[in-house]
Write an enzyme that holds these catalytic residues in place. Structure first.
Site, mmCIF file in Angstrom:
data_model
loop_
_atom_site.group_PDB
_atom_site.id
_atom_site.type_symbol
_atom_site.label_atom_id
_atom_site.label_comp_id
_atom_site.label_asym_id
_atom_site.label_seq_id
_atom_site.Cartn_x
_atom_site.Cartn_y
_atom_site.Cartn_z
ATOM 1 N N THR A 241 -17.244 22.439 7.262
ATOM 2 C CA THR A 241 -17.246 21.118 7.559
ATOM 3 C C THR A 241 -17.077 20.089 7.687
ATOM 4 O O THR A 241 -17.230 19.832 6.377
ATOM 5 C CB THR A 241 -19.148 21.272 8.113
ATOM 6 O OG1 THR A 241 -18.951 22.273 8.277
ATOM 7 C CG2 THR A 241 -19.444 20.284 8.920
ATOM 8 N N THR B 249 -26.283 31.708 -1.834
ATOM 9 C CA THR B 249 -27.070 32.618 -3.403
ATOM 10 C C THR B 249 -27.039 30.877 -4.063
ATOM 11 O O THR B 249 -27.767 31.367 -5.370
ATOM 12 C CB THR B 249 -27.059 33.657 -3.696
ATOM 13 O OG1 THR B 249 -24.837 33.804 -3.897
ATOM 14 C CG2 THR B 249 -26.425 34.858 -2.869
#
Length: 408
Positions: free
Chosen positions: A189, A408
């Site tokens: 991004t 995670t």
């Protein structure tokens, strides 16, 4: 430098009348950039059909307002594809508005982070407050650049200035981005925030940014994935007392330089990347062909891994150009590889003939060049006069590790 501008320190705080700071606490961070006076703004955004709520909100704000005072951005959450996400985006702006004493209609916003996770608004609001407290104490470009980082390895910031008679115009920028980079932002991004003290109309700034983005951010590829949040803003507050029409060429070149440098920093910081790839495509029949072919080179996973391993497998370059859709004659084109750092270069293919064969001096030189950290690949299609340059990076084991563990 060949251009008539000078590189300076300060990033988004270099132009007159701009302040910035940020705060980051583990996962979440917030950056605030503000102008002391009303400014005009232009923005370009992702063309992904799955797009984040702050993208929608900022498009709406740009459409409905003529002047702006601030940009706020958060890292840690993309605020995309979440229930109530637009309400959260508006609440983010409202919180900043109350602290900065700036109308919500004059504040633009952006977000970066994990898609599909609800915003932790209690944490985000605390970060806005901490960023604001930092801003009251001092203006700090480095903190502003750091607060929007996610998987980035380093801060991305650049600024330049140039003279117009006795007056000085300054442009500065910060950006974030390391993975999920293949923007196609219409005229990130990836987030990019640019400030300037030029006096310019909203329409003029929009055109200048679109042209700069097309030649820079929209030529940058890390992994070929287009983010839902890609955004670039430019704020111009006129504090230099120099009008754009006095220096159109100089300003456009300087904005393109800022945009290109930020784009190159982003691809150089591709998750786990060690090498910058600059693909120069010339001699194309059309500009579209030039861009298709240069982008095909920096998108090729096979080439990226070859660059990572310093393997001069030029066949992967030829193949990438061949399947790009650009007009070419395989019996009459050149491939040159060079080191941006040292200037060393060699032909791999010349006029369609392989030169870098086993045991040749060309192959030996190519192997040496491939060990460098900044590599230029030049392809001449000999079909016309059009040219394009795209930017990419190598792809190695670290990219897989980072992205396999991201949530995670």
């Amino acid at each position: 430098m060949a251009e008539n501008f000078r590189i300076i320190d300060g990033g988004v705080t270099a132009p007159k009348g701009f302040i910035a700071n940020g705060h980051k606490d583990r996962k979440y961070g917030v950056t605030i950039i503000a102008s002391e006076v009303d400014a005009v703004c232009a923005g370009v955004f992702t063309t992904n059909k799955v797009f984040a709520h702050p993208v929608s909100l900022s498009k709406e704000t740009l459409k409905n307002s003529d002047t702006f005072r601030a940009i706020i951005a958060n890292s840690g959450n993309a605020n995309c594809f979440t229930k109530g996400g637009m309400d959260d985006a508006r609440a983010f702006v409202k919180k900043a508005s109350s602290l900065l004493n700036i109308p919500e209609s004059q504040i633009l916003s952006a977000s970066t982070g994990v898609i599909g996770r609800k915003m932790a608004m209690d944490i985000l609001n605390r970060e806005v407050e901490k960023a604001y407290e930092s801003l009251k104490l001092e203006s700090n470009n480095e903190n502003a650049a750091k607060a929007i980082m996610t998987t980035d390895a380093f801060k991305k910031t650049v600024a330049v200035e140039f003279n117009v008679g006795e007056k000085v115009v300054k442009i500065g920028g910060i950006a974030k981005g390391a993975g999920m980079i293949a923007p196609n932002m219409l005229h990130a991004t990836m987030l990019g925030f640019i400030t300037t003290d030029i006096e310019i109309s909203k329409e003029e700034l929009k055109n200048s940014l679109q042209n700069a983005a097309d030649e820079s951010f929209n030529n940058a590829v890390v992994d070929g994935d287009m983010s839902t949040n890609d955004t670039v803003f430019v704020l111009a507050n006129g504090k230099s007392n120099v009008n754009y029409r006095e220096c159109i060429e100089e300003f456009d070149k300087a904005l393109l330089y800022i945009s290109t440098e930020l784009a190159k920093m982003i691809v150089s910081d591709g998750e786990g990347a060690k090498k910058l790839i600059e693909a120069v495509l010339k001699g194309a029949a059309t500009k579209e062909d030039a861009k298709k072919a240069s982008m095909s080179i920096v998108r090729s996973l096979l080439l990226k891994t070859a660059i990572h391993g310093a393997d001069p497998n030029w066949g992967r370059i030829a193949a990438a150009v061949g399947y790009s859709g650009a007009e070419m004659d395989m019996n009459n084109f050149d491939i040159i590889i060079s080191s941006i750092t040292s200037g060393k270069e060699t032909y791999l293919v010349k006029c369609g003939e392989q030169l870098a064969d086993e045991g040749t001096a060309e192959l030996k030189m190519a192997q040496e060049i491939m060990k460098d950290s900044k590599i230029r690949i030049t392809v001449d299609l000999k079909k016309g006069e059009f040219k394009n340059t795209s930017f990419g990076c190598d792809l190695g084991y670290e990219y897989v590790r980072i992205n396999s563990e991201y949530t995670t």
